[in-house]
Write a protein that holds these residues in place. Sequence first.
Motif, PDB file in Angstrom:
ATOM      1  N   THR A   1      -1.003 -36.606  -1.289  1.00 30.38           N
ATOM      2  CA  THR A   1      -2.131 -36.210  -1.073  1.00 30.38           C
ATOM      3  C   THR A   1      -2.382 -37.259   0.780  1.00 30.38           C
ATOM      4  O   THR A   1      -2.514 -38.583  -0.367  1.00 30.38           O
ATOM      5  CB  THR A   1      -3.121 -35.300  -0.747  1.00 30.38           C
ATOM      6  N   THR A   2      -1.207 -36.380   1.569  1.00 30.15           N
ATOM      7  CA  THR A   2      -2.014 -37.449   2.688  1.00 30.15           C
ATOM      8  C   THR A   2      -3.342 -37.292   2.953  1.00 30.15           C
ATOM      9  O   THR A   2      -3.470 -36.344   3.436  1.00 30.15           O
ATOM     10  CB  THR A   2      -0.710 -37.649   3.139  1.00 30.15           C
ATOM     11  N   VAL A   3      -4.310 -38.782   3.440  1.00 23.40           N
ATOM     12  CA  VAL A   3      -5.566 -38.759   3.434  1.00 23.40           C
ATOM     13  C   VAL A   3      -5.959 -39.763   5.143  1.00 23.40           C
ATOM     14  O   VAL A   3      -5.891 -40.552   5.207  1.00 23.40           O
ATOM     15  CB  VAL A   3      -6.313 -39.110   2.746  1.00 23.40           C
ATOM     16  N   VAL A   4      -6.167 -39.087   6.293  1.00 22.25           N
ATOM     17  CA  VAL A   4      -7.189 -40.305   7.072  1.00 22.25           C
ATOM     18  C   VAL A   4      -8.266 -39.855   7.124  1.00 22.25           C
ATOM     19  O   VAL A   4      -8.661 -38.354   7.253  1.00 22.25           O
ATOM     20  CB  VAL A   4      -6.095 -39.409   8.828  1.00 22.25           C
ATOM     21  N   LEU A   5      -8.264 -41.250   7.251  1.00 23.64           N
ATOM     22  CA  LEU A   5     -10.281 -41.526   6.528  1.00 23.64           C
ATOM     23  C   LEU A   5     -10.814 -41.667   7.736  1.00 23.64           C
ATOM     24  O   LEU A   5      -9.759 -42.808   8.722  1.00 23.64           O
ATOM     25  CB  LEU A   5     -10.441 -41.562   5.281  1.00 23.64           C
ATOM     26  N   THR A   6     -11.684 -41.045   8.879  1.00 23.55           N
ATOM     27  CA  THR A   6     -12.447 -41.687   9.685  1.00 23.55           C
ATOM     28  C   THR A   6     -13.884 -41.963   9.678  1.00 23.55           C
ATOM     29  O   THR A   6     -14.245 -41.305   8.379  1.00 23.55           O
ATOM     30  CB  THR A   6     -12.815 -41.217  11.063  1.00 23.55           C
ATOM     31  N   SER A   7     -14.459 -42.935   9.446  1.00 23.83           N
ATOM     32  CA  SER A   7     -15.981 -43.440   8.035  1.00 23.83           C
ATOM     33  C   SER A   7     -16.159 -44.922   9.637  1.00 23.83           C
ATOM     34  O   SER A   7     -15.516 -45.822   9.543  1.00 23.83           O
ATOM     35  CB  SER A   7     -15.431 -44.036   7.332  1.00 23.83           C
TER      36      SER A   7
ATOM     37  N   ILE B   1      -2.165 -28.459   5.917  1.00 22.03           N
ATOM     38  CA  ILE B   1      -2.965 -29.289   6.868  1.00 22.03           C
ATOM     39  C   ILE B   1      -4.087 -28.933   6.376  1.00 22.03           C
ATOM     40  O   ILE B   1      -4.933 -27.414   6.789  1.00 22.03           O
ATOM     41  CB  ILE B   1      -2.856 -29.423   8.049  1.00 22.03           C
ATOM     42  N   SER B   2      -5.654 -29.756   6.017  1.00 29.97           N
ATOM     43  CA  SER B   2      -7.336 -29.555   5.689  1.00 29.97           C
ATOM     44  C   SER B   2      -8.375 -30.212   6.846  1.00 29.97           C
ATOM     45  O   SER B   2      -7.794 -31.380   6.801  1.00 29.97           O
ATOM     46  CB  SER B   2      -8.046 -28.952   4.200  1.00 29.97           C
ATOM     47  N   VAL B   3      -8.824 -29.880   7.350  1.00 28.70           N
ATOM     48  CA  VAL B   3      -9.561 -30.387   7.609  1.00 28.70           C
ATOM     49  C   VAL B   3     -11.165 -30.835   7.596  1.00 28.70           C
ATOM     50  O   VAL B   3     -11.643 -29.644   7.097  1.00 28.70           O
ATOM     51  CB  VAL B   3      -9.670 -30.441   9.451  1.00 28.70           C
ATOM     52  N   VAL B   4     -11.793 -31.820   7.224  1.00 27.52           N
ATOM     53  CA  VAL B   4     -13.305 -31.910   6.816  1.00 27.52           C
ATOM     54  C   VAL B   4     -14.096 -32.787   8.090  1.00 27.52           C
ATOM     55  O   VAL B   4     -13.852 -33.720   8.747  1.00 27.52           O
ATOM     56  CB  VAL B   4     -13.916 -32.005   5.348  1.00 27.52           C
ATOM     57  N   LEU B   5     -14.737 -31.618   8.700  1.00 30.30           N
ATOM     58  CA  LEU B   5     -15.693 -32.131   9.720  1.00 30.30           C
ATOM     59  C   LEU B   5     -16.788 -33.017   9.307  1.00 30.30           C
ATOM     60  O   LEU B   5     -17.404 -32.135   8.209  1.00 30.30           O
ATOM     61  CB  LEU B   5     -15.532 -30.767  11.741  1.00 30.30           C
ATOM     62  N   GLN B   6     -17.244 -32.908  10.299  1.00 26.27           N
ATOM     63  CA  GLN B   6     -19.529 -33.497   9.909  1.00 26.27           C
ATOM     64  C   GLN B   6     -19.776 -32.847   9.312  1.00 26.27           C
ATOM     65  O   GLN B   6     -20.803 -32.243   8.983  1.00 26.27           O
ATOM     66  CB  GLN B   6     -19.942 -34.704  10.770  1.00 26.27           C
ATOM     67  N   GLN B   7     -19.462 -31.536  10.529  1.00 27.03           N
ATOM     68  CA  GLN B   7     -20.532 -30.310  10.316  1.00 27.03           C
ATOM     69  C   GLN B   7     -19.940 -28.840  10.760  1.00 27.03           C
ATOM     70  O   GLN B   7     -18.728 -29.283  11.795  1.00 27.03           O
ATOM     71  CB  GLN B   7     -21.185 -29.994  12.272  1.00 27.03           C
ATOM     72  N   THR B   8     -19.811 -28.381  10.052  1.00 29.16           N
ATOM     73  CA  THR B   8     -19.037 -26.710  10.173  1.00 29.16           C
ATOM     74  C   THR B   8     -19.661 -25.495   9.760  1.00 29.16           C
ATOM     75  O   THR B   8     -20.714 -25.565   9.084  1.00 29.16           O
ATOM     76  CB  THR B   8     -17.819 -26.429   8.324  1.00 29.16           C
ATOM     77  N   MET B   9     -19.205 -24.625  10.007  1.00 25.82           N
ATOM     78  CA  MET B   9     -20.117 -23.438  10.551  1.00 25.82           C
ATOM     79  C   MET B   9     -19.740 -22.715   9.101  1.00 25.82           C
ATOM     80  O   MET B   9     -18.467 -22.562   8.763  1.00 25.82           O
ATOM     81  CB  MET B   9     -19.760 -22.564  11.983  1.00 25.82           C
ATOM     82  N   LEU B  10     -20.385 -22.049   8.211  1.00 25.68           N
ATOM     83  CA  LEU B  10     -20.527 -20.965   7.372  1.00 25.68           C
ATOM     84  C   LEU B  10     -21.197 -20.996   6.958  1.00 25.68           C
ATOM     85  O   LEU B  10     -22.589 -20.286   7.356  1.00 25.68           O
ATOM     86  CB  LEU B  10     -20.442 -21.928   5.842  1.00 25.68           C
ATOM     87  N   GLU B  11     -21.019 -19.026   7.171  1.00 32.21           N
ATOM     88  CA  GLU B  11     -22.156 -18.143   6.539  1.00 32.21           C
ATOM     89  C   GLU B  11     -22.819 -18.617   5.719  1.00 32.21           C
ATOM     90  O   GLU B  11     -22.652 -18.409   4.307  1.00 32.21           O
ATOM     91  CB  GLU B  11     -21.348 -16.679   6.034  1.00 32.21           C
ATOM     92  N   PRO B  12     -24.635 -18.612   5.842  1.00 34.02           N
ATOM     93  CA  PRO B  12     -24.861 -18.516   5.035  1.00 34.02           C
ATOM     94  C   PRO B  12     -25.847 -17.705   3.823  1.00 34.02           C
ATOM     95  O   PRO B  12     -26.084 -18.321   3.023  1.00 34.02           O
ATOM     96  CB  PRO B  12     -27.148 -19.365   6.222  1.00 34.02           C
ATOM     97  N   GLY B  13     -25.751 -16.499   4.326  1.00 38.51           N
ATOM     98  CA  GLY B  13     -25.779 -15.532   3.751  1.00 38.51           C
ATOM     99  C   GLY B  13     -24.852 -15.158   1.970  1.00 38.51           C
ATOM    100  O   GLY B  13     -25.060 -14.981   1.243  1.00 38.51           O
TER     101      GLY B  13
ATOM    102  N   GLU C   1     -16.190 -38.831   7.847  1.00 36.70           N
ATOM    103  CA  GLU C   1     -17.225 -39.692   7.296  1.00 36.70           C
ATOM    104  C   GLU C   1     -17.944 -38.901   5.482  1.00 36.70           C
ATOM    105  O   GLU C   1     -18.777 -37.996   6.002  1.00 36.70           O
ATOM    106  CB  GLU C   1     -18.261 -39.067   8.028  1.00 36.70           C
ATOM    107  N   PRO C   2     -16.563 -38.819   5.699  1.00 36.18           N
ATOM    108  CA  PRO C   2     -16.647 -37.986   4.313  1.00 36.18           C
ATOM    109  C   PRO C   2     -17.856 -37.903   2.699  1.00 36.18           C
ATOM    110  O   PRO C   2     -18.683 -36.754   1.912  1.00 36.18           O
ATOM    111  CB  PRO C   2     -15.315 -37.784   3.144  1.00 36.18           C
ATOM    112  N   THR C   3     -18.894 -39.182   3.112  1.00 38.17           N
ATOM    113  CA  THR C   3     -19.225 -39.336   2.535  1.00 38.17           C
ATOM    114  C   THR C   3     -20.980 -39.572   2.533  1.00 38.17           C
ATOM    115  O   THR C   3     -22.115 -40.086   2.005  1.00 38.17           O
ATOM    116  CB  THR C   3     -18.713 -40.693   1.139  1.00 38.17           C
ATOM    117  N   THR C   4     -21.337 -39.489   3.998  1.00 40.73           N
ATOM    118  CA  THR C   4     -22.448 -39.707   4.929  1.00 40.73           C
ATOM    119  C   THR C   4     -23.552 -39.150   3.936  1.00 40.73           C
ATOM    120  O   THR C   4     -23.326 -37.655   4.194  1.00 40.73           O
ATOM    121  CB  THR C   4     -22.748 -39.675   6.385  1.00 40.73           C
TER     122      THR C   4
END
Length: 310
Positions: A193-199, A91-103, A168-171
């Motif tokens: 692939t199955t996709v569950v979309l909130t938008s 499963i993959s999740v794309v949240l509205q905001q994710t934390m990534l190492e900026p450097g 909200e993939p394209t906001t």
Amino acid sequence: MPDPTNLRGQYVHAINAIDITKDYGKGEVLHRVTYQVPAGRIAALLGPNGAGKTTLIEILEGHRGRTSGTLSVLGLDPGDRRDFAKLRRRISVVLQQTMLEPGLSVRDVLRRHASYYPNPLEVDEVLEQVDLIEKRTALVKSLSDGMRRRLDLALALTGRPELLFLDEPTTGLDPLSRRRIRALVAGLRDSGTTVVLTSHDLVEVQELADRVDVIRDGEFIASGSPDELVRDAQAYTVVEFAAPEGLDGRLPEGASLVNGRVRIHTDDQDAVVRRVQEWAARERTEITGLTIVPPSLDDAYIAMLKDGQT
Ligand SMILES: Nc1ncnc2c1ncn2[C@@H]1O[C@H](COP(=O)(O)OP(=O)(O)OP(=O)(O)O)[C@@H](O)[C@H]1O
Ligand SMILES: [Mg+2]
């Protein structure tokens, strides 16, 4: 009880949630909801703020426990620790905001992420898919907001998920990128692939979703294809034409004057167009600039939520 499987041994329902309730401690926020998503479809989950979308999605992802109900996601129970560990790779999740190492660079972030999966996509392949290939050596912190969204999506695609949750993939994306990401999501469905979309972008939902479920106050109030929801909500078609000169307030029955145009709401556009033509003949005037706009999912959604406010 195991899910029924189809002939290829895949699950008919990627998500099969039956009678799910959730109580955070101050009363139920989900009331015995049943939510089923057929495998290989794009399902949109809609509802006003506080309706229970995030709660339900987090339960489906296994990030939150349910109070009661039975749940099967890709044939496994996300509420079970061992099943949850297996599901994380599928499963993959794309949240509205994710934390990534900026450097880190875009490529390095993706490479590291790919190492968690048994059969990941090539880094360059996934960067091509989200149109970020030119930024492969750029640092994460140097990306624009829209590029960050595309990187988030790239991360989600890397593990070849069977089920993808998209919030909200394209906001915040420019129109060209938005179109590209939508095409990409539609393509994912075509590859199974199955996709569950909130938008909250109902144009996007109407374009992408095979089915839409609308939740309010912890209960589903409508489910179906976008077209079915539009039909059932009895939202109106808008017939408009340029207001002829010298009308002196004489309008066809049921019409109003808006910004120099005569507007009529109807659920029978043919009858209205006929009536307008008869009216024009009587008034000895010409109809110009006629537009007929059918109801959109947006209209249906608003009508649906208004209906419940009694
Ligand atoms: N961690 C929590 N503890 C207690 N109550 C919560 C918690 N998370 C959500 N709730 C409550 O559960 C209800 C549903 O919230 P949820 O976040 O699922 O709504 P939502 O549909 O995702 O809304 P939005 O569109 O605003 O994101 C709300 O009444 C909310 O206050
Ligand atoms: Mg939410």
